[in-house]
Design an enzyme around this catalytic site. Structure first.
Site: not given
Length: 325
Positions: A46, A108, A110, A128, A131, A133, A136, A183, A234
């Site tokens: 990715e 929870t 990220g 992290d 928040t 979030y 991605d 995404n 994606d």
């Protein structure tokens, strides 16, 4: 007992493919060519992004390795391993730092951290700890702020959304909420249109923005396209003509849309009809060219083909975004 004289369905034509293309079968279609093999293993590649020197950075989500590819020599090196779980995207800041989005526990934990190209001097951008979030992907605007996608939710539990972070990284403003697994994200060349893919509901969002970059224009939030098939849209990128290139995860292809959201072309991975190289995740242009790089892997085919970068020429040169301005 079966009646052999009855009309019988047979696997012929499109139905013979592991991933049939039906609604987009008449689009201009090209097949990508191999460019660089990242690994013999099946890695969830990715986050393709180029720095100012034209070097390509990418990552694998589940093992957390950050790779660098020299386009001239096609040499692949592992630069470092993410300090956070399940990194999902890399964006290069104008100052050369890598901004890395990570999914954490997919619920929870990220966030986004910034680091050097060697993985040194870690700075929390979206923590992290403070928040909920599950981040991605992100895209910078010309001011140095950025939009990010919140990857949470399911098809019937739309917990995700899109947010804007000011250039000082202190203020987070919601743009759209209550969507399912936000995404990919891309910003038009004039920064008036934000594109977002919603994976588990197979939708493409086109969000027209007012001059402040956070207010949606009247009647500006639309869904110009509904995708079909498993799994869904994606990551995405734009070219200098404002065409949008959307990787189709689990389908071994990239769909291309014009600036109004109409499909105008598609790029296929070799072997997709046989169920090979289906996990296409991210397209990105080599700076200053119309050469598009696409990452995918062969995990669904027992990793027979490993993890690859493929290439084609797009409709136009890639748009040189924030890090090049």
């Amino acid at each position: 007992m079966a009646n052999q004289k009855l009309p019988t369905l047979k696997y012929t034509g499109k139905s013979e493919s592991a991933v049939p293309i039906v609604s987009e079968s008449e689009l201009q279609t090209v097949t990508a060519e191999p460019w660089v093999k990242i690994s013999d293993k099946g890695l969830q590649l990715e986050g393709l992004n180029f720095n100012r020197e034209g070097q390509l950075f990418l990552l694998d989500v589940f093992e957390g390795n950050i790779f660098k590819v020299n386009p001239a020599t096609k040499e692949v090196t592992t630069k470092f391993q993410s300090v956070k779980d399940n990194p999902a995207a890399i964006k290069v800041h104008k100052d050369g730092r890598l901004f890395i989005c990570y999914l954490g526990d997919f619920k929870t934990t990220g966030g986004i951290f910034a680091t050097t190209e060697k993985g040194e001097q870690i700075e929390e951008i979206i923590s992290d700890l403070n928040t909920e979030y599950c981040i991605d992907d992100m895209v910078f605007d010309s001011k140095g702020g950025f939009y990010f996608t919140d990857f949470r939710g399911y098809s019937t539990q739309p917990l995700g959304g899109v947010y804007y972070v000011d250039p000082d990284f202190k203020t987070v403003t919601p743009i759209i909420q209550n969507i399912s697994v936000a995404n990919g994200i891309a910003l038009s060349t004039d920064e008036k249109v934000l594109w977002v893919t919603e994976t588990t509901t197979n939708r493409l969002h086109r969000i027209a923005l007012e001059n402040d970059g956070v207010t949606i224009a009247p009647f500006g939030a639309t869904i110009p396209y509904y995708f079909t098939g498993h799994e869904g849209p994606d990551s995405c990128c734009i070219d200098s003509d404002d065409n949008l290139y959307v990787a189709m995860y689990g389908q071994g292809r990239v769909l291309v849309f014009n600036k109004r959201g109409y499909p105008i072309g598609q790029i296929l991975m070799p072997g997709r009809d046989d169920g090979k190289m289906l996990r296409t995740t991210h397209p990105q242009f080599i700076p200053g060219t119309n050469q598009l790089i696409i990452c995918t892997n062969d995990i669904e085919n027992h990793s027979e083909g490993g993890s690859m970068l493929y290439t084609v020429n797009g409709f136009a040169k890639g748009y040189e975004s924030y890090q090049f301005q």
